[in-house]
Design a protein around this motif. Structure first.
Motif, PDB file in Angstrom:
ATOM      1  N   LYS A  95       0.873  -1.186   0.000  1.00 47.74           N
ATOM      2  CA  LYS A  95       0.000   0.000   0.000  1.00 47.74           C
ATOM      3  C   LYS A  95       0.903   1.228   0.000  1.00 47.74           C
ATOM      4  O   LYS A  95       1.142   1.842   1.036  1.00 47.74           O
ATOM      5  CB  LYS A  95      -0.907  -0.005   1.222  1.00 47.74           C
ATOM      6  N   THR A  96       1.412   1.526  -1.167  1.00 49.70           N
ATOM      7  CA  THR A  96       2.345   2.642  -1.290  1.00 49.70           C
ATOM      8  C   THR A  96       2.040   3.458  -2.528  1.00 49.70           C
ATOM      9  O   THR A  96       1.402   2.979  -3.466  1.00 49.70           O
ATOM     10  CB  THR A  96       3.803   2.145  -1.392  1.00 49.70           C
ATOM     11  N   MET A  97       2.507   4.686  -2.511  1.00 49.78           N
ATOM     12  CA  MET A  97       2.466   5.545  -3.685  1.00 49.78           C
ATOM     13  C   MET A  97       3.905   5.931  -3.980  1.00 49.78           C
ATOM     14  O   MET A  97       4.629   6.375  -3.086  1.00 49.78           O
ATOM     15  CB  MET A  97       1.609   6.775  -3.447  1.00 49.78           C
ATOM     16  N   VAL A  98       4.302   5.751  -5.215  1.00 44.01           N
ATOM     17  CA  VAL A  98       5.649   6.102  -5.635  1.00 44.01           C
ATOM     18  C   VAL A  98       5.665   7.584  -5.992  1.00 44.01           C
ATOM     19  O   VAL A  98       4.810   8.061  -6.739  1.00 44.01           O
ATOM     20  CB  VAL A  98       6.090   5.235  -6.840  1.00 44.01           C
ATOM     21  N   VAL A  99       6.619   8.316  -5.438  1.00 44.82           N
ATOM     22  CA  VAL A  99       6.721   9.760  -5.642  1.00 44.82           C
ATOM     23  C   VAL A  99       7.826  10.049  -6.651  1.00 44.82           C
ATOM     24  O   VAL A  99       8.944   9.576  -6.506  1.00 44.82           O
ATOM     25  CB  VAL A  99       7.032  10.482  -4.314  1.00 44.82           C
ATOM     26  N   THR A 100       7.483  10.831  -7.663  1.00 44.46           N
ATOM     27  CA  THR A 100       8.440  11.240  -8.674  1.00 44.46           C
ATOM     28  C   THR A 100       8.347  12.750  -8.855  1.00 44.46           C
ATOM     29  O   THR A 100       7.257  13.263  -9.128  1.00 44.46           O
ATOM     30  CB  THR A 100       8.125  10.559 -10.030  1.00 44.46           C
ATOM     31  N   PRO A 101       9.452  13.478  -8.673  1.00 47.08           N
ATOM     32  CA  PRO A 101       9.392  14.930  -8.898  1.00 47.08           C
ATOM     33  C   PRO A 101       9.305  15.251 -10.393  1.00 47.08           C
ATOM     34  O   PRO A 101       9.860  14.532 -11.220  1.00 47.08           O
ATOM     35  CB  PRO A 101      10.704  15.448  -8.312  1.00 47.08           C
ATOM     36  N   LYS A 102       8.576  16.331 -10.721  1.00 48.81           N
ATOM     37  CA  LYS A 102       8.426  16.736 -12.119  1.00 48.81           C
ATOM     38  C   LYS A 102       8.175  18.243 -12.166  1.00 48.81           C
ATOM     39  O   LYS A 102       7.464  18.778 -11.332  1.00 48.81           O
ATOM     40  CB  LYS A 102       7.235  15.990 -12.739  1.00 48.81           C
ATOM     41  N   LYS A 103       8.756  18.914 -13.136  1.00 54.24           N
ATOM     42  CA  LYS A 103       8.556  20.351 -13.313  1.00 54.24           C
ATOM     43  C   LYS A 103       7.486  20.552 -14.390  1.00 54.24           C
ATOM     44  O   LYS A 103       7.590  20.022 -15.481  1.00 54.24           O
ATOM     45  CB  LYS A 103       9.863  21.015 -13.729  1.00 54.24           C
ATOM     46  N   MET A 104       6.426  21.307 -14.018  1.00 51.44           N
ATOM     47  CA  MET A 104       5.354  21.610 -14.975  1.00 51.44           C
ATOM     48  C   MET A 104       4.953  23.065 -14.792  1.00 51.44           C
ATOM     49  O   MET A 104       4.729  23.510 -13.655  1.00 51.44           O
ATOM     50  CB  MET A 104       4.139  20.707 -14.737  1.00 51.44           C
ATOM     51  N   HIS A 105       4.857  23.806 -15.879  1.00 52.07           N
ATOM     52  CA  HIS A 105       4.455  25.219 -15.864  1.00 52.07           C
ATOM     53  C   HIS A 105       5.306  26.044 -14.887  1.00 52.07           C
ATOM     54  O   HIS A 105       4.790  26.935 -14.213  1.00 52.07           O
ATOM     55  CB  HIS A 105       2.963  25.368 -15.525  1.00 52.07           C
ATOM     56  N   ASP A 107       6.572  25.165 -12.057  1.00 52.66           N
ATOM     57  CA  ASP A 107       6.454  24.765 -10.656  1.00 52.66           C
ATOM     58  C   ASP A 107       6.969  23.343 -10.468  1.00 52.66           C
ATOM     59  O   ASP A 107       6.908  22.523 -11.381  1.00 52.66           O
ATOM     60  CB  ASP A 107       4.980  24.820 -10.206  1.00 52.66           C
ATOM     61  N   ASP A 108       7.441  23.060  -9.250  1.00 56.57           N
ATOM     62  CA  ASP A 108       7.878  21.714  -8.906  1.00 56.57           C
ATOM     63  C   ASP A 108       6.682  20.930  -8.384  1.00 56.57           C
ATOM     64  O   ASP A 108       6.036  21.340  -7.423  1.00 56.57           O
ATOM     65  CB  ASP A 108       8.976  21.758  -7.838  1.00 56.57           C
ATOM     66  N   TRP A 109       6.389  19.798  -9.011  1.00 57.34           N
ATOM     67  CA  TRP A 109       5.252  18.954  -8.650  1.00 57.34           C
ATOM     68  C   TRP A 109       5.738  17.609  -8.155  1.00 57.34           C
ATOM     69  O   TRP A 109       6.819  17.140  -8.537  1.00 57.34           O
ATOM     70  CB  TRP A 109       4.344  18.744  -9.864  1.00 57.34           C
ATOM     71  N   LEU A 110       4.933  16.958  -7.328  1.00 61.22           N
ATOM     72  CA  LEU A 110       5.175  15.585  -6.905  1.00 61.22           C
ATOM     73  C   LEU A 110       4.134  14.718  -7.597  1.00 61.22           C
ATOM     74  O   LEU A 110       2.934  14.925  -7.427  1.00 61.22           O
ATOM     75  CB  LEU A 110       5.036  15.446  -5.390  1.00 61.22           C
ATOM     76  N   ILE A 111       4.602  13.762  -8.374  1.00 66.75           N
ATOM     77  CA  ILE A 111       3.705  12.838  -9.065  1.00 66.75           C
ATOM     78  C   ILE A 111       3.559  11.617  -8.159  1.00 66.75           C
ATOM     79  O   ILE A 111       4.540  10.960  -7.838  1.00 66.75           O
ATOM     80  CB  ILE A 111       4.262  12.433 -10.451  1.00 66.75           C
ATOM     81  N   LEU A 112       2.327  11.319  -7.738  1.00 62.78           N
ATOM     82  CA  LEU A 112       2.038  10.194  -6.849  1.00 62.78           C
ATOM     83  C   LEU A 112       1.353   9.098  -7.651  1.00 62.78           C
ATOM     84  O   LEU A 112       0.237   9.286  -8.146  1.00 62.78           O
ATOM     85  CB  LEU A 112       1.139  10.633  -5.696  1.00 62.78           C
ATOM     86  N   THR A 113       2.016   7.948  -7.769  1.00 62.41           N
ATOM     87  CA  THR A 113       1.497   6.830  -8.542  1.00 62.41           C
ATOM     88  C   THR A 113       1.366   5.616  -7.636  1.00 62.41           C
ATOM     89  O   THR A 113       2.335   5.245  -6.976  1.00 62.41           O
ATOM     90  CB  THR A 113       2.453   6.484  -9.703  1.00 62.41           C
ATOM     91  N   PRO A 114       0.197   4.972  -7.573  1.00 62.77           N
ATOM     92  CA  PRO A 114       0.078   3.760  -6.756  1.00 62.77           C
ATOM     93  C   PRO A 114       1.058   2.688  -7.236  1.00 62.77           C
ATOM     94  O   PRO A 114       1.282   2.539  -8.439  1.00 62.77           O
ATOM     95  CB  PRO A 114      -1.364   3.308  -6.984  1.00 62.77           C
ATOM     96  N   ALA A 115       1.649   1.971  -6.273  1.00 61.66           N
ATOM     97  CA  ALA A 115       2.590   0.897  -6.623  1.00 61.66           C
ATOM     98  C   ALA A 115       1.890  -0.108  -7.528  1.00 61.66           C
ATOM     99  O   ALA A 115       0.762  -0.515  -7.262  1.00 61.66           O
ATOM    100  CB  ALA A 115       3.084   0.209  -5.359  1.00 61.66           C
ATOM    101  N   GLY A 116       2.542  -0.461  -8.617  1.00 60.69           N
ATOM    102  CA  GLY A 116       1.997  -1.450  -9.539  1.00 60.69           C
ATOM    103  C   GLY A 116       0.990  -0.912 -10.530  1.00 60.69           C
ATOM    104  O   GLY A 116       0.411  -1.675 -11.291  1.00 60.69           O
ATOM    105  N   ALA A 117       0.769   0.400 -10.551  1.00 59.95           N
ATOM    106  CA  ALA A 117      -0.213   0.972 -11.486  1.00 59.95           C
ATOM    107  C   ALA A 117       0.262   0.780 -12.919  1.00 59.95           C
ATOM    108  O   ALA A 117       1.445   0.942 -13.218  1.00 59.95           O
ATOM    109  CB  ALA A 117      -0.422   2.448 -11.195  1.00 59.95           C
ATOM    110  N   ARG A 118      -0.667   0.458 -13.804  1.00 58.40           N
ATOM    111  CA  ARG A 118      -0.314   0.243 -15.207  1.00 58.40           C
ATOM    112  C   ARG A 118      -0.657   1.436 -16.087  1.00 58.40           C
ATOM    113  O   ARG A 118      -0.283   1.490 -17.233  1.00 58.40           O
ATOM    114  CB  ARG A 118      -1.022  -0.999 -15.726  1.00 58.40           C
ATOM    115  N   ASN A 119      -1.420   2.391 -15.545  1.00 59.95           N
ATOM    116  CA  ASN A 119      -1.764   3.581 -16.321  1.00 59.95           C
ATOM    117  C   ASN A 119      -1.875   4.772 -15.366  1.00 59.95           C
ATOM    118  O   ASN A 119      -1.713   4.634 -14.170  1.00 59.95           O
ATOM    119  CB  ASN A 119      -3.060   3.368 -17.111  1.00 59.95           C
ATOM    120  N   ASN A 120      -2.179   5.932 -15.903  1.00 58.28           N
ATOM    121  CA  ASN A 120      -2.238   7.160 -15.105  1.00 58.28           C
ATOM    122  C   ASN A 120      -3.603   7.422 -14.479  1.00 58.28           C
ATOM    123  O   ASN A 120      -3.817   8.483 -13.914  1.00 58.28           O
ATOM    124  CB  ASN A 120      -1.851   8.365 -15.979  1.00 58.28           C
ATOM    125  N   ALA A 121      -4.518   6.475 -14.553  1.00 56.18           N
ATOM    126  CA  ALA A 121      -5.873   6.713 -14.044  1.00 56.18           C
ATOM    127  C   ALA A 121      -5.877   7.071 -12.557  1.00 56.18           C
ATOM    128  O   ALA A 121      -6.669   7.901 -12.128  1.00 56.18           O
ATOM    129  CB  ALA A 121      -6.745   5.491 -14.289  1.00 56.18           C
TER     130      ALA A 121
END
Length: 181
Positions: A95-105, A107-121
């Motif tokens: 039960k984890t979310m993988v955090v990936t930093p990303k710059k958009m517009h 600003d510095d954003w944190l992208i939170l993706t559930p572990a094992g996710a196969r798409n961006n839904a």
């Protein structure tokens, strides 16, 4: 006599060599041992800044419960579950979310993706900013589409602020045209 000594010597060398090979084989970890020796999820934990660690409120209908951010995890407003936040690859069952930093517009954003996710839904992008509301500065957490960085939701530190400014568009943010707020 020399022949007997040579055979004895060769026999002793063969026994020593086989013992060394068996000893080396015993010291080799099994795949399960190797996996358990790797850094655990705890060792890769992502730590949120102190300014993020509190309960956050939104009036967006897809986030019916408040988001609580802890030092190395959060209570998801999307599912209501407590999840750990980590950097790197983790088991699909955790039960984890993988955090990936990303710059958009800009600003510095944190992208939170559930572990094992196969798409961006189920992937979310979050950033935090100080914004001026009615003459006072308040920290606001913005949620955006992780692909284009356009804001779809915003979180405030109180329910009162969320109700009052939930539909407010801040000038320094880019909002989604199809935002359901």
């Amino acid at each position: 006599m020399k022949r007997k000594k040579l055979i004895t010597l060769l026999g002793a060398a063969a026994i020593s060599l086989s013992a060394a090979v068996v000893g080396a084989a015993i010291k080799q970890p099994t795949p399960a041992q190797a996996a358990s020796n790797k850094k655990s999820v705890k060792d890769k934990s992502f730590t949120f800044a102190k300014t993020w660690r509190t309960k956050w409120y939104s009036t967006y209908y897809l986030t019916p419960s408040p988001m609580e951010i802890y030092k190395t995890g959060l209570k998801s407003p999307w599912t209501g579950e407590n999840v750990k936040t980590v950097m790197g690859v983790v088991p699909k069952t955790a039960k984890t979310m993988v955090v990936t930093p990303k710059k958009m517009h800009g600003d510095d954003w944190l992208i939170l993706t559930p572990a094992g996710a196969r798409n961006n839904a189920d992937t979310h992008a979050l950033t935090s900013k100080l914004e001026k509301l009615n003459g006072k500065k308040h920290r606001v957490i913005f949620e955006a589409n992780p692909d284009n960085g356009k804001v779809i939701n915003q979180f405030f530190k109180s329910e009162k602020l969320a109700k009052k400014y939930g539909n407010h568009h801040f000038k320094d943010m880019t909002y989604s045209e199809i935002s359901p707020r």
